[in-house]
Design a protein around this motif. Structure first.
Motif, PDB file in Angstrom:
ATOM      1  N   ALA A 112      -9.960  41.312   8.360  1.00  0.00           N
ATOM      2  CA  ALA A 112     -11.366  41.683   8.532  1.00  0.00           C
ATOM      3  C   ALA A 112     -11.620  42.226   9.937  1.00  0.00           C
ATOM      4  O   ALA A 112     -12.350  43.212  10.120  1.00  0.00           O
ATOM      5  N   LEU A 113     -11.013  41.596  10.938  1.00  0.00           N
ATOM      6  CA  LEU A 113     -11.172  42.080  12.313  1.00  0.00           C
ATOM      7  C   LEU A 113     -10.586  43.481  12.466  1.00  0.00           C
ATOM      8  O   LEU A 113     -11.177  44.348  13.125  1.00  0.00           O
ATOM      9  N   ILE A 114      -9.436  43.705  11.852  1.00  0.00           N
ATOM     10  CA  ILE A 114      -8.770  45.007  11.975  1.00  0.00           C
ATOM     11  C   ILE A 114      -9.613  46.119  11.368  1.00  0.00           C
ATOM     12  O   ILE A 114      -9.820  47.169  11.990  1.00  0.00           O
ATOM     13  N   VAL A 115     -10.121  45.915  10.149  1.00  0.00           N
ATOM     14  CA  VAL A 115     -10.875  47.006   9.514  1.00  0.00           C
ATOM     15  C   VAL A 115     -12.213  47.236  10.218  1.00  0.00           C
ATOM     16  O   VAL A 115     -12.695  48.379  10.288  1.00  0.00           O
ATOM     17  N   LYS A 116     -12.809  46.188  10.783  1.00  0.00           N
ATOM     18  CA  LYS A 116     -14.058  46.368  11.524  1.00  0.00           C
ATOM     19  C   LYS A 116     -13.807  47.135  12.818  1.00  0.00           C
ATOM     20  O   LYS A 116     -14.567  48.052  13.173  1.00  0.00           O
ATOM     21  N   GLN A 117     -12.743  46.766  13.524  1.00  0.00           N
ATOM     22  CA  GLN A 117     -12.439  47.456  14.782  1.00  0.00           C
ATOM     23  C   GLN A 117     -11.923  48.865  14.525  1.00  0.00           C
ATOM     24  O   GLN A 117     -12.148  49.775  15.331  1.00  0.00           O
ATOM     25  N   LEU A 176     -14.473  40.114   2.271  1.00  0.00           N
ATOM     26  CA  LEU A 176     -15.626  41.003   2.099  1.00  0.00           C
ATOM     27  C   LEU A 176     -16.778  40.573   3.003  1.00  0.00           C
ATOM     28  O   LEU A 176     -17.443  41.406   3.627  1.00  0.00           O
ATOM     29  N   GLU A 177     -17.013  39.269   3.069  1.00  0.00           N
ATOM     30  CA  GLU A 177     -18.113  38.749   3.882  1.00  0.00           C
ATOM     31  C   GLU A 177     -17.862  38.985   5.366  1.00  0.00           C
ATOM     32  O   GLU A 177     -18.779  39.348   6.114  1.00  0.00           O
ATOM     33  N   ALA A 178     -16.617  38.778   5.806  1.00  0.00           N
ATOM     34  CA  ALA A 178     -16.295  38.924   7.225  1.00  0.00           C
ATOM     35  C   ALA A 178     -16.233  40.385   7.659  1.00  0.00           C
ATOM     36  O   ALA A 178     -16.631  40.730   8.776  1.00  0.00           O
ATOM     37  N   ALA A 179     -15.736  41.249   6.780  1.00  0.00           N
ATOM     38  CA  ALA A 179     -15.556  42.660   7.139  1.00  0.00           C
ATOM     39  C   ALA A 179     -16.815  43.490   6.924  1.00  0.00           C
ATOM     40  O   ALA A 179     -16.996  44.530   7.563  1.00  0.00           O
ATOM     41  N   GLY A 180     -17.689  43.053   6.025  1.00  0.00           N
ATOM     42  CA  GLY A 180     -18.904  43.809   5.756  1.00  0.00           C
ATOM     43  C   GLY A 180     -18.598  45.198   5.219  1.00  0.00           C
ATOM     44  O   GLY A 180     -17.647  45.396   4.464  1.00  0.00           O
ATOM     45  N   GLU A 181     -19.380  46.184   5.658  1.00  0.00           N
ATOM     46  CA  GLU A 181     -19.218  47.544   5.147  1.00  0.00           C
ATOM     47  C   GLU A 181     -17.887  48.167   5.550  1.00  0.00           C
ATOM     48  O   GLU A 181     -17.435  49.134   4.932  1.00  0.00           O
ATOM     49  N   ALA A 231     -15.114  47.014   4.984  1.00  0.00           N
ATOM     50  CA  ALA A 231     -14.131  46.740   3.927  1.00  0.00           C
ATOM     51  C   ALA A 231     -14.115  47.815   2.853  1.00  0.00           C
ATOM     52  O   ALA A 231     -13.169  47.882   2.053  1.00  0.00           O
ATOM     53  N   GLU A 232     -15.142  48.662   2.828  1.00  0.00           N
ATOM     54  CA  GLU A 232     -15.234  49.684   1.779  1.00  0.00           C
ATOM     55  C   GLU A 232     -13.970  50.546   1.735  1.00  0.00           C
ATOM     56  O   GLU A 232     -13.498  51.037   2.761  1.00  0.00           O
ATOM     57  N   GLY A 233     -13.430  50.690   0.536  1.00  0.00           N
ATOM     58  CA  GLY A 233     -12.261  51.537   0.344  1.00  0.00           C
ATOM     59  C   GLY A 233     -10.928  50.854   0.537  1.00  0.00           C
ATOM     60  O   GLY A 233      -9.884  51.438   0.221  1.00  0.00           O
ATOM     61  N   VAL A 234     -10.924  49.627   1.066  1.00  0.00           N
ATOM     62  CA  VAL A 234      -9.660  48.910   1.257  1.00  0.00           C
ATOM     63  C   VAL A 234      -9.050  48.612  -0.111  1.00  0.00           C
ATOM     64  O   VAL A 234      -9.741  48.175  -1.033  1.00  0.00           O
ATOM     65  N   LYS A 235      -7.749  48.854  -0.238  1.00  0.00           N
ATOM     66  CA  LYS A 235      -7.054  48.670  -1.510  1.00  0.00           C
ATOM     67  C   LYS A 235      -6.155  47.440  -1.441  1.00  0.00           C
ATOM     68  O   LYS A 235      -5.335  47.314  -0.526  1.00  0.00           O
ATOM     69  N   VAL A 236      -6.326  46.545  -2.403  1.00  0.00           N
ATOM     70  CA  VAL A 236      -5.574  45.292  -2.424  1.00  0.00           C
ATOM     71  C   VAL A 236      -5.031  45.058  -3.831  1.00  0.00           C
ATOM     72  O   VAL A 236      -5.189  45.883  -4.724  1.00  0.00           O
ATOM     73  N   ASP A 289     -18.867  49.102  -2.876  1.00  0.00           N
ATOM     74  CA  ASP A 289     -20.195  48.483  -2.799  1.00  0.00           C
ATOM     75  C   ASP A 289     -20.102  46.977  -2.576  1.00  0.00           C
ATOM     76  O   ASP A 289     -20.850  46.195  -3.169  1.00  0.00           O
ATOM     77  N   GLY A 290     -19.155  46.577  -1.730  1.00  0.00           N
ATOM     78  CA  GLY A 290     -19.040  45.173  -1.363  1.00  0.00           C
ATOM     79  C   GLY A 290     -18.388  44.285  -2.394  1.00  0.00           C
ATOM     80  O   GLY A 290     -18.439  43.059  -2.274  1.00  0.00           O
ATOM     81  N   LYS A 291     -17.745  44.887  -3.408  1.00  0.00           N
ATOM     82  CA  LYS A 291     -17.075  44.100  -4.439  1.00  0.00           C
ATOM     83  C   LYS A 291     -15.671  44.643  -4.698  1.00  0.00           C
ATOM     84  O   LYS A 291     -15.396  45.815  -4.461  1.00  0.00           O
ATOM     85  N   PHE A 292     -14.805  43.754  -5.200  1.00  0.00           N
ATOM     86  CA  PHE A 292     -13.484  44.187  -5.633  1.00  0.00           C
ATOM     87  C   PHE A 292     -13.599  44.760  -7.042  1.00  0.00           C
ATOM     88  O   PHE A 292     -14.075  44.085  -7.959  1.00  0.00           O
ATOM     89  N   VAL A 293     -13.168  45.993  -7.200  1.00  0.00           N
ATOM     90  CA  VAL A 293     -13.251  46.671  -8.492  1.00  0.00           C
ATOM     91  C   VAL A 293     -11.840  46.990  -8.965  1.00  0.00           C
ATOM     92  O   VAL A 293     -11.022  47.536  -8.212  1.00  0.00           O
ATOM     93  N   VAL A 294     -11.540  46.641 -10.206  1.00  0.00           N
ATOM     94  CA  VAL A 294     -10.214  46.897 -10.763  1.00  0.00           C
ATOM     95  C   VAL A 294     -10.003  48.395 -10.934  1.00  0.00           C
ATOM     96  O   VAL A 294     -10.867  49.108 -11.451  1.00  0.00           O
ATOM     97  N   VAL A 295      -8.844  48.870 -10.478  1.00  0.00           N
ATOM     98  CA  VAL A 295      -8.466  50.274 -10.637  1.00  0.00           C
ATOM     99  C   VAL A 295      -7.602  50.387 -11.881  1.00  0.00           C
ATOM    100  O   VAL A 295      -6.523  49.799 -11.959  1.00  0.00           O
ATOM    101  N   GLU A 296      -8.078  51.095 -12.857  1.00  0.00           N
ATOM    102  CA  GLU A 296      -7.334  51.232 -14.119  1.00  0.00           C
ATOM    103  C   GLU A 296      -6.180  52.214 -13.962  1.00  0.00           C
ATOM    104  O   GLU A 296      -6.249  53.154 -13.204  1.00  0.00           O
TER     105      GLU A 296
END
Length: 388
Positions: free
Chosen positions: A248-253, A275-280, A282-287, A381-388
């Motif tokens: 979270a620190l890395i993506v924010k910085q 998601l809570e720590a990184a806020g906006e 985190a958008e686009g991060v793939k896990v 949008d602040g949620k984890f969405v499954v990529v089909e």
């Protein structure tokens, strides 16, 4: 100092701790409990080692909550062959020395029929030689490849290994056309293991590792210098090999520095807390992950509902909640069918296909997980969405 040398030194130090812990370590056969108060409340006791304090406490909470849900369900349905089940929860603080001490305690306590947990790979690696020597069936959740060499007869692993996760992540990065990759990893068994594997796989696929930087779990807070190196390296993507706190620190910085470089990671970032720590940022991060909170299936939604009802509306069952729940169920099924003899329990678990909360689970010859239900997810949008 080369990374390989660091890992060898770490292994030697860990083995020194293990040998000290193993001295006098055996099943006492007295039937007396040396566990906590929870151990006195059940006919069968499962030891749970997990980080209840420190930087990984949220994962320990998930493991303990999931395990307790399973225990309560089993007892509510009449127990195991009429006998009740209880947990003995111990805090290893993500410290391998603490984990070795706890494993020794579990082995010496005849009321404990099996143990689970060991979230951190380093903790699992320090405990497995002890539990194998003491013949205590144990299911760990660490992902280091080295665990495969330590499971032996009585150890099993329910978390996809670093190799499985790295292959999955690398394939995704290759499919996305990533050619110049930066890897940021925590200097633990987990982080160094993932860094080695993802490097090998990506280089074999033709990608170039243009930057590889380590940081200290729980200590590194300012990633400006590391991210500047990434920026100057010409990287077209970043792979994060660490837990969500630093992630979270890395993506924010990264965002603060105006860097628009896509980030990928394994299941360690698949946490609502990320998601809570990184806020906006985190958008686009793939896990990748196993138990998806928003999975519409009836099984998962019922599990989520029960989890919130028991532990609070602000709690969300994640992957490690699923692991805690599933491993208790596996142990209980083994006891119900073959009793508490460790050899029979081990043979039952290694030969059985289980219907776990997140899918069908079985184990291979090294007692690693056979599981094909890893999911690709992206933050939208602040949620984890499954990529089909």
């Amino acid at each position: 100092m080369k990374k390989e040398s660091k890992r060898k030194i770490a292994s030697v130090m860990a083995m020194a701790v293990l040998m000290a812990s193993l001295a006098g370590c055996s099943r006492s056969g007295t039937g007396e409990s040396n566990g906590d108060s929870a151990a006195k409340d059940g006919d069968y006791v499962i030891g749970l080692d997990c980080p209840m304090t420190g930087v990984n406490a949220s994962f320990g909470e998930q493991l303990s909550y999931g395990a307790q849900m399973a225990v309560d369900e089993i007892n509510g349905a009449g127990g195991i062959n009429g006998k009740t089940l209880a947990l003995s929860v111990q805090d290893d603080k993500s410290d391998p020395k603490e984990a070795a001490t706890i494993a020794t305690k579990f082995v010496a306590d005849d009321s404990i029929v099996a143990s689970i947990g060991y979230y951190n790979s380093s903790c699992g690696l320090s405990a497995l030689p002890i539990i194998n020597e003491g013949k205590l069936v144990t299911i760990v959740t660490g992902s280091s490849p080295d665990i495969s060499e330590q499971t032996q007869k009585y150890g099993f692993r329910t978390e996809p290994s670093d190799m499985q996760q790295a292959v999955y992540a690398a394939d995704w990065m290759v499919q996305d056309g990533r050619k110049k990759v930066a890897i940021l990893y925590e200097s633990t068994d987990y982080g160094m293991g993932q860094e080695e594997i993802i490097t090998d796989i990506l280089e074999e696929s033709g990608a170039e590792i243009v930057c590889s930087e380590a940081y200290i779990l729980g200590e590194t807070k300012d990633f400006t210098n590391i991210l500047t190196k990434v920026k100057n390296s010409g990287a077209d993507s970043i792979f994060l090999a660490g837990t969500y706190t630093e992630g979270a620190l890395i993506v924010k910085q990264r965002q603060s520095l105006g860097m628009d470089i896509p980030c990928y990671s394994s299941s360690s970032m698949f946490e609502v807390a990320f998601l809570e720590a990184a806020g906006e940022a985190a958008e686009g991060v793939k896990v990748q992950g196993v138990l998806v909170p928003d999975d519409p299936s009836e099984t998962i939604q019922k599990f989520q509902s029960s989890y919130k009802e028991k532990f609070g509306d602000d709690k969300v069952a994640g992957t490690f909640s699923g692991h805690g729940y599933a491993t208790v169920k596996m142990v209980a099924e083994a006891i119900e069918n073959v009793g508490t003899d460790p050899d029979k329990m081990s043979e039952y678990i290694e030969s059985t296909t289980f219907d776990a909360i997140y899918g069908t689970v079985s184990f291979n010859e090294t007692h690693d997980l056979i599981f094909d239900s890893l999911k690709r997810l992206v933050v939208e949008d602040g949620k984890f969405v499954v990529v089909e």
